[in-house]
Design a protein around this motif. Structure first.
Motif, PDB file in Angstrom:
ATOM      1  N   ALA A   1       0.842  -1.216   0.000  1.00 22.72           N
ATOM      2  CA  ALA A   1       0.000   0.000   0.000  1.00 22.72           C
ATOM      3  C   ALA A   1       0.870   1.257   0.000  1.00 22.72           C
ATOM      4  O   ALA A   1       0.568   2.239  -0.685  1.00 22.72           O
ATOM      5  CB  ALA A   1      -0.928  -0.016   1.204  1.00 22.72           C
TER       6      ALA A   1
ATOM      7  N   GLU B   1      -7.417  -3.874  -1.209  1.00 27.92           N
ATOM      8  CA  GLU B   1      -7.206  -4.463   0.125  1.00 27.92           C
ATOM      9  C   GLU B   1      -6.820  -5.946   0.033  1.00 27.92           C
ATOM     10  O   GLU B   1      -6.250  -6.498   0.963  1.00 27.92           O
ATOM     11  CB  GLU B   1      -8.459  -4.279   0.999  1.00 27.92           C
ATOM     12  CG  GLU B   1      -9.617  -5.175   0.620  1.00 27.92           C
ATOM     13  CD  GLU B   1     -10.955  -4.425   0.562  1.00 27.92           C
ATOM     14  OE1 GLU B   1     -10.984  -3.311   0.005  1.00 27.92           O
ATOM     15  OE2 GLU B   1     -11.938  -4.962   1.058  1.00 27.92           O
TER      16      GLU B   1
ATOM     17  N   THR C   1      -2.699   0.975  -9.895  1.00 28.92           N
ATOM     18  CA  THR C   1      -3.888   1.185  -9.064  1.00 28.92           C
ATOM     19  C   THR C   1      -4.795   2.205  -9.747  1.00 28.92           C
ATOM     20  O   THR C   1      -4.342   2.981 -10.588  1.00 28.92           O
ATOM     21  CB  THR C   1      -3.518   1.708  -7.660  1.00 28.92           C
ATOM     22  OG1 THR C   1      -2.753   2.907  -7.813  1.00 28.92           O
ATOM     23  CG2 THR C   1      -2.719   0.678  -6.876  1.00 28.92           C
TER      24      THR C   1
END
Ligand code: FAD
Length: 320
Positions: free
Chosen positions: A95, A197, A224
């Motif tokens: 992340a 996630e 992303t």
């Protein structure tokens, strides 16, 4: 022959770049003019409750003849490339890594210990043309002063300016220069979107197939996209990780591999890129889209005679 997408095609399929804060290109559409399957000319904008169903329309609702896009003042971007990011480091801080710049792309294969390249595209503060100082190391990957060639072919010089040199966004956000063949030019592409996630679990599941995948792979790219509300957008209602495969142009082995990759990703609610190769069925795809029934109703309304339906619409949307 260059193969850059048309504006109409890019919008109709939810074509995307990268960046946790960046929606796909379709999200920049403020209004459309469409010639529907009834032959009507329809002007539709965000005020219309059907608009979010129309934008990513896969050509099933009509022909887009005019587009109004949101614009913003031009801005500067610089690209910095790092090489050899250990997979372990990537998965350990995923992340953080994909949020490290305005737009981040990771390139590599699946069986290797490292991802071969990380591209950080940093947006400069408004009005500034002063290069940002970037670290020499990035999660174990090392900054390269050398120009990198196409991630999909070491002998193909088609990439835009890297090396931390600021320039207009239009000459830095695209990976490839507009005057040359992008990517490899002789390839097949596949891409799946899974919720960010689940990134680490999904990537780990695909890595288990690494020895099967890599012989057929030119390169994988991980990007992303920010969530949106467009009914058939692969980013509808979720911030996805986009797992892309640029394959050698060997249709048979690629076709055979796709169900294996889709089975590995099945626990993570994958959606396919509409404009690339996949074998997911209309039923499997519909299970991932809350508004699929609404979209089918829209297709009946806009194109009651099925002028725009074909084998593809039947296979992936159940629109026969
Ligand atoms: C080298 C290369 C790089 C790529 N890079 C990316 C990338 O970075 N990100 C990404 O997301 N995808 C990428 N793609 C995939 C590509 O962006 C999509 O497949 C895009 O939809 C292609 O647009 P097109 O106009 O070429 O396609 P087309 O095949 O012409 O159209 C695709 C779809 O859009 C519909 N359509 C086209 N024009 C209209 C119109 N005027 N009105 C209504 N419907 C229309 C068609 O009916 C069809 O369903 C890449 C593809 C290639 C070959």
């Amino acid at each position: 022959m260059h193969s850059f997408s048309s504006v109409g095609g890019a919008i109709a399929t939810g074509t995307h770049g990268s960046g946790v804060g960046n929606g796909n290109l379709s999200t920049a559409v403020a209004a459309l003019e469409l010639v529907t399957g009834r032959g009507d000319v329809l002007h539709i904008s965000r005020a219309d409750p059907r608009f979010e169903g129309v934008v990513v329309g896969l050509g099933m609702l009509g022909i887009t003849t005019r587009v109004t896009l949101d614009i913003q003042p031009s801005y500067q971007v610089q690209q910095d490339v790092y090489v050899d990011l250990p997979w372990e480091a990537a998965l350990g801080a995923f992340a953080e890594i994909v949020s490290a710049a305005y737009s981040v792309s990771l390139f590599g294969g699946w069986a290797d210990a490292t991802l071969k390249q990380v591209w950080l595209k940093s947006r400069l503060p408004e009005g500034s043309v002063t290069p940002l100082t970037m670290p020499a190391e990035f999660h174990g990957a090392v900054a390269t002063g050398d120009k990198v060639m196409s991630p999909a072919g070491d002998d193909l010089d088609n990439t835009t300016v890297q090396g931390g040199v600021p320039g207009p966004w239009s000459e830095r956000l695209p990976h490839f220069r507009a005057d040359v063949t992008p990517s490899n030019g002789d390839e097949i592409q596949t891409e799946y979107f899974v919720p960010l996630e689940h990134a680490v679990s999904a990537l780990t599941a695909v890595r288990a197939l690494g020895e099967r995948i890599d012989p057929h792979l030119l390169v994988t790219e991980l990007r992303t996209v920010a969530a949106d509300a467009l009914w058939l957008s692969p980013a509808n209602g979720r911030d996805p990780l986009a797992i892309h495969f640029t394959w050698h142009n060997d249709p048979e082995p690629v076709r055979a591999l796709l169900p294996e990759i889709e089975a590995a990703l099945a626990p993570f609610s994958p959606r396919p890129h509409w404009g690339k190769w996949y074998t997911l069925t209309a039923e499997e795809i519909a299970a991932q889209y809350e508004r699929m029934a609404d979209f089918r109703a829209l297709a009946d309304e806009f194109d009651p005679r099925g002028v725009f339906r074909n084998a593809y619409s039947e296979r992936v949307l159940g629109l026969a």
